[in-house]
Design an enzyme around this catalytic site. Structure first.
Site, PDB file in Angstrom:
ATOM      1  N   GLY A  17      33.542  60.689  97.526  1.00 35.68           N
ATOM      2  CA  GLY A  17      34.974  60.467  97.763  1.00 35.68           C
ATOM      3  C   GLY A  17      35.539  59.488  96.752  1.00 35.68           C
ATOM      4  N   GLN A  20      41.508  56.148  97.379  1.00 31.24           N
ATOM      5  CA  GLN A  20      42.072  54.807  97.178  1.00 31.24           C
ATOM      6  C   GLN A  20      40.972  53.755  96.988  1.00 31.24           C
ATOM      7  OE1 GLN A  20      43.874  53.064 100.612  1.00 31.24           O
ATOM      8  NE2 GLN A  20      45.160  51.652  99.463  1.00 31.24           N
ATOM      9  N   TYR A  75      39.594  61.076 113.512  1.00 24.45           N
ATOM     10  CA  TYR A  75      39.062  60.174 112.472  1.00 24.45           C
ATOM     11  C   TYR A  75      38.212  59.079 113.125  1.00 24.45           C
ATOM     12  CZ  TYR A  75      39.476  56.439 108.889  1.00 24.45           C
ATOM     13  OH  TYR A  75      39.250  55.427 107.981  1.00 24.45           O
TER      14      TYR A  75
HETATM   15  C1  AKB Z   1      43.959  54.951 108.218  1.00 31.54           C
HETATM   16  O1  AKB Z   1      45.115  54.501 108.357  1.00 31.54           O
HETATM   17  O2  AKB Z   1      43.569  55.998 108.728  1.00 31.54           O
HETATM   18  C2  AKB Z   1      42.971  54.136 107.418  1.00 31.54           C
HETATM   19  C3  AKB Z   1      42.182  53.225 108.292  1.00 31.54           C
HETATM   20  C4  AKB Z   1      42.854  52.136 109.013  1.00 31.54           C
HETATM   21  O3  AKB Z   1      41.007  53.380 108.401  1.00 31.54           O
HETATM   22  N1  AKB Z   1      43.649  53.382 106.412  1.00 31.54           N
END
Ligand code: AKB
Length: 316
Positions: free
Chosen positions: A7, A11, A139
């Site tokens: 990856g 960023q 996530y």
């Molecule tokens: C997101 O906003 O998904 C990421 C994180 C806080 O892991 N930047």
């Protein structure tokens, strides 16, 4: 030391690669995307790698045999809610593939980037490392699974698995698909077009960190003597301003910037599910973690960099 970064076009990857190369490591970048323009000046080997494909992961790791893998490839929280299936495949399947290949080729160390998104609502603030993890996003779910899988491979196969839980990261490089993106976008858009409408409430408050601190945390944890580490996964913290306080800091450095707020219900609800602040006592005690930048120091350092980047882009 030979290092592979997955990856690497994202960023964190772009800044991490530069930091590792500056420290004299032989760095290999990999991503499904091609090498970012900003990185073409650097003499870094680049490999196409789709982490969801185990045969590709085995091929790249088997050929390179790196000493350390920094596994960054992931789909972030906001983009993840648009396509939970793909997020599961990339984040969960990808991490499992990396762990498997590390086991097979006896790679010494795997560094993993976890996140504040592993936490769900109703936790104490600041939140310590060991609490019930009940995230509300795909996530977050896949990052919890990544932490647990890594701990399993550490215990079962003696893989040196280490991870930081990153706050929302702010840098001059544009973020992609995160819910914390309102923070970096306040800077970039204020400088680019003089205005920004944030997708959160002015009172929204989550843990944030300036990228140089985040990169230093990853590198310092990777280098910490193993016998000093009492755990695999660490909270790391820097500062936790309300969105309105970030806007004030931007206005101080960019006079005339118009920053307004129009909360998006989905992204605001993700922000509401995350803690306000992290307790990083374990990282401080075990490997001496300490952030260098607070909000105002970050603003002073970041604004000239973005100005320069925008100037460079405009003159192309
Ligand atoms: C997101 O906003 O998904 C990421 C994180 C806080 O892991 N930047």
């Amino acid at each position: 030391m030979k290092v592979l970064v997955t990856g690497a076009g994202g960023q964190v990857g772009q800044d991490l690669i530069a930091a590792l190369a500056d420290r004299g490591h032989v760095v290999h970048g990999s991503d499904v995307a091609s090498r970012p323009m900003a990185m073409t000046a650097r003499d870094i080997a680049w490999h196409h790698l789709d982490v969801t494909d185990l045969s590709q992961v085995r091929q790249v790791l088997g050929r390179l045999r790196p000493d350390v893998v920094f596994h960054l490839a992931a789909i972030l929280s906001a983009r993840g809610e648009e396509d939970p299936g793909l997020t599961y495949a990339v984040n969960q399947g990808g991490t499992h593939n990396l762990l498997e290949a590390c086991r097979e080729y006896r790679i010494r160390q795997l560094m993993f980037t976890s996140t504040i998104a592993v936490f769900g609502p109703g936790l104490p603030d600041p939140v310590p490392d060991d609490v019930s993890l009940r995230p509300r996003t795909m996530y977050g779910v896949t990052k919890v699974a990544g932490e647990l899988l890594g701990e399993y491979y550490a215990a079962r196969y003696d893989l040196d698995f280490r991870a930081v839980r990153f706050p929302g990261l702010i840098s001059a490089t544009l973020p992609g698909g995160g819910t914390s993106d309102y923070a970096p976008l306040m800077y970039v858009e204020s400088l680019r077009c003089g205005r920004y409408e944030a997708f959160c409430r002015p009172e929204a408050r989550i843990p944030l960190m300036y990228m140089p601190d985040g990169i230093r945390a990853l590198v310092e944890l990777a280098n910490a003597p193993r016998e000093r580490l009492k755990r695999c996964v660490y909270n790391i913290a820097a500062f936790s301003p309300a969105a309105s306080e970030i806007a004030d800091s931007v206005r101080r450095a960019v006079p005339g910037a118009e920053i307004t707020f129009k909360p998006d219900p989905i992204r605001q609800s993700i922000l509401d599910s995350w803690p306000d602040a992290l307790d990083d006592t374990c990282a401080r005690e075990d490997w001496g973690w300490q952030p260098e930048y607070d909000l105002e120091a970050m603003t002073d350092d970041l604004v000239p960099q973005i100005r320069q980047l925008i100037g460079v882009q405009a003159s192309k």
